[in-house]
Design an enzyme around this catalytic site. Structure first.
Site, PDB file in Angstrom:
ATOM      1  N   TRP A 166      -5.487   1.803  -0.104  1.00 22.72           N
ATOM      2  CA  TRP A 166      -5.544   0.908  -1.268  1.00 22.72           C
ATOM      3  C   TRP A 166      -5.719  -0.536  -0.837  1.00 22.72           C
ATOM      4  CZ3 TRP A 166      -7.033   4.491  -3.851  1.00 22.72           C
ATOM      5  CH2 TRP A 166      -6.403   5.728  -3.879  1.00 22.72           C
ATOM      6  N   ASP A 167      -5.158  -0.912   0.307  1.00 19.63           N
ATOM      7  CA  ASP A 167      -5.422  -2.242   0.847  1.00 19.63           C
ATOM      8  C   ASP A 167      -6.911  -2.408   1.151  1.00 19.63           C
ATOM      9  OD1 ASP A 167      -2.977  -3.616   0.876  1.00 19.63           O
ATOM     10  OD2 ASP A 167      -2.322  -2.584   2.677  1.00 19.63           O
ATOM     11  N   VAL A 168      -7.489  -1.394   1.771  1.00 19.41           N
ATOM     12  CA  VAL A 168      -8.906  -1.463   2.143  1.00 19.41           C
ATOM     13  C   VAL A 168      -9.778  -1.543   0.896  1.00 19.41           C
ATOM     14  CG1 VAL A 168     -10.799  -0.244   3.254  1.00 19.41           C
ATOM     15  CG2 VAL A 168      -8.542  -0.264   4.335  1.00 19.41           C
ATOM     16  N   ASP A 183       0.822  -1.209   0.000  1.00 15.98           N
ATOM     17  CA  ASP A 183       0.000   0.000   0.000  1.00 15.98           C
ATOM     18  C   ASP A 183       0.856   1.260   0.000  1.00 15.98           C
ATOM     19  OD1 ASP A 183      -1.516   2.270   1.491  1.00 15.98           O
ATOM     20  OD2 ASP A 183      -3.101   0.882   0.905  1.00 15.98           O
TER      21      ASP A 183
END
Length: 407
Positions: free
Chosen positions: A164-166, A135
């Site tokens: 961005w991970d989420v 991320d």
């Protein structure tokens, strides 16, 4: 736990945020998500933050709520065979593999489809070409650090939220359900690949940043805490707190002015500046001058006074608060919010746990479930899913190929 996805079985091999959160999102909707890990836990099993009482990872337990845990020696060929059997078990709603273990030969789509032709595999990678990214490296490359932070700064500012991970996790969960629907309609499985950097670039494009750079040839300026393209910012109160007040729409602008008694002042200011503050672009253009009036007003009132006035007028606002203040003071982060339940998390203790944020009108959301202890469900998975006898399971334990929860 909701029963929306009851009967769907997803096998998860993962680490860090995106894939585990995707699996957790599916588990919260009722899917049977079986997470496999190396005996003793994987590379993120002890990641910070950790509980002070015994060092258990609050990070790991937070991302793995509602799953079942299967502990196996992933370096042992017989252990790998068990994982392949688990992933490719028959069933209309089984045969789904979610992972971010890209490039692992014995977990490739080709290797697994030799066992089950209609397999669904969702693979999260760093970049679309398979190269490594996380991320934080993705975020530094997509422009946001150059529009984040104080307007006076001359260096990029990283964001502490792994956005961005989420986003990738939720897109991966959508990919699972979409691929499952396609298989139900066509009988075909498929490999779905999702790159973290593609997720970020998709959002950057959707928000207009790519077009702004290409069409206008402009770099968006650093605005500090001002909201781009409208009026909104942080303001200090008389008692030392800070709030965020927003006027994105015309109605929000009018309500904010009325609540602060500044309608006439704003009419005078827009006349002097030859602007029309009913147009969001003009409010944005005059944001500095406008903010001075609202800053003075806020500094003349306490937080509680502002709360009463703003809530009575329907202002779009909230107060800045730390995580500890959020837990202590905000009813949205308590059992008053039906999403939350106080649950006993093994190895950690009793604390608030969120169930799915989705609230369906025709189905109960259900209570939140804690994360498993590594290996907690090993024996029941070997027996009920893979179909081994108690004697066979005992031999696997004796050989150190599988493990249950630590005593």
């Amino acid at each position: 736990m909701s029963s929306v996805l009851k009967g769907v079985r997803v096998v998860e091999g993962s680490a860090f945020i995106a894939a585990p959160m995707a699996g957790m999102s599916l588990a919260q909707l009722g899917a049977d998500v079986i997470r496999f890990d190396q005996i003793g836990g994987g590379i993120d099993y002890n990641r910070m933050p950790r509980a002070k009482n015994n060092g258990s990872s609050l990070y790991w337990t937070g991302l793995n709520k509602g799953k079942r845990s299967f502990a196996v020696d992933l370096k042992n060929p017989q252990g790998r065979e068990l994982i392949q059997q688990l992933i490719t078990q028959p069933g209309e709603q089984a045969g789904i593999f979610l992972t971010n273990f890209a490039g692992v030969k014995w977990l490739t789509y080709d290797a697994l489809t030799e066992r089950r032709k209609d397999l669904i595999k969702i693979e999260i990678s760093g970049n679309y070409d398979g190269s490594t990214a996380v991320d934080y490296t993705v975020n530094c490359a997509v422009g946001f650090p150059f529009v984040t932070g104080p307007a006076s700064r001359d260096k990029p500012v990283n964001h502490v939220l792994p956005a961005w991970d989420v986003a990738c996790s939720l897109q991966a969960a959508l990919g699972v359900t979409s691929a499952l629907m396609y298989r139900q309609q066509s009988g075909l499985g498929q490999e779905v690949k999702l790159a973290l950097s593609d997720m970020a670039l998709s959002v950057v494009g959707s928000l207009g940043h790519i077009a702004e750079a290409q069409i206008n040839g402009e770099q968006r300026p650093v605005n500090g805490n001002f909201v781009h393209g409208a009026f909104g910012r942080d303001f200090g109160t008389r008692d030392g707190r800070r709030i965020s007040a927003m006027a994105i729409s015309d109605k929000q602008w009018q309500v904010l002015c009325k609540a602060c008694g500044l309608t006439e002042k704003m009419q005078q200011l827009q006349s002097i500046m030859e602007l029309n503050f009913n147009i969001d672009e003009h409010r944005y253009q005059a944001r500095g001058s406008i903010a001075e009036f609202f800053e003075r007003w806020c500094q003349q009132h306490t937080l509680e006074e502002i709360r009463q006035i703003f809530d009575a007028h329907g202002v779009c606002w909230d107060v800045y608060q730390s995580f500890t203040e959020l837990v202590a003071d905000d009813p949205r982060c308590s059992e008053k919010n039906p999403m939350f339940h106080t649950v006993e998390q093994p190895g950690v203790g009793s604390h608030l746990i969120a169930s799915s944020p989705l609230n369906f009108s025709e189905m109960e959301r259900g209570a939140a479930n804690p994360a498993p202890v590594i290996g907690q469900h090993t024996d029941e998975i070997l027996a009920d899913v893979i179909g081994l006898s108690s004697v066979e399971i005992g031999k696997l334990h004796d050989a150190g190929i599988v493990a249950g929860a630590p005593l």
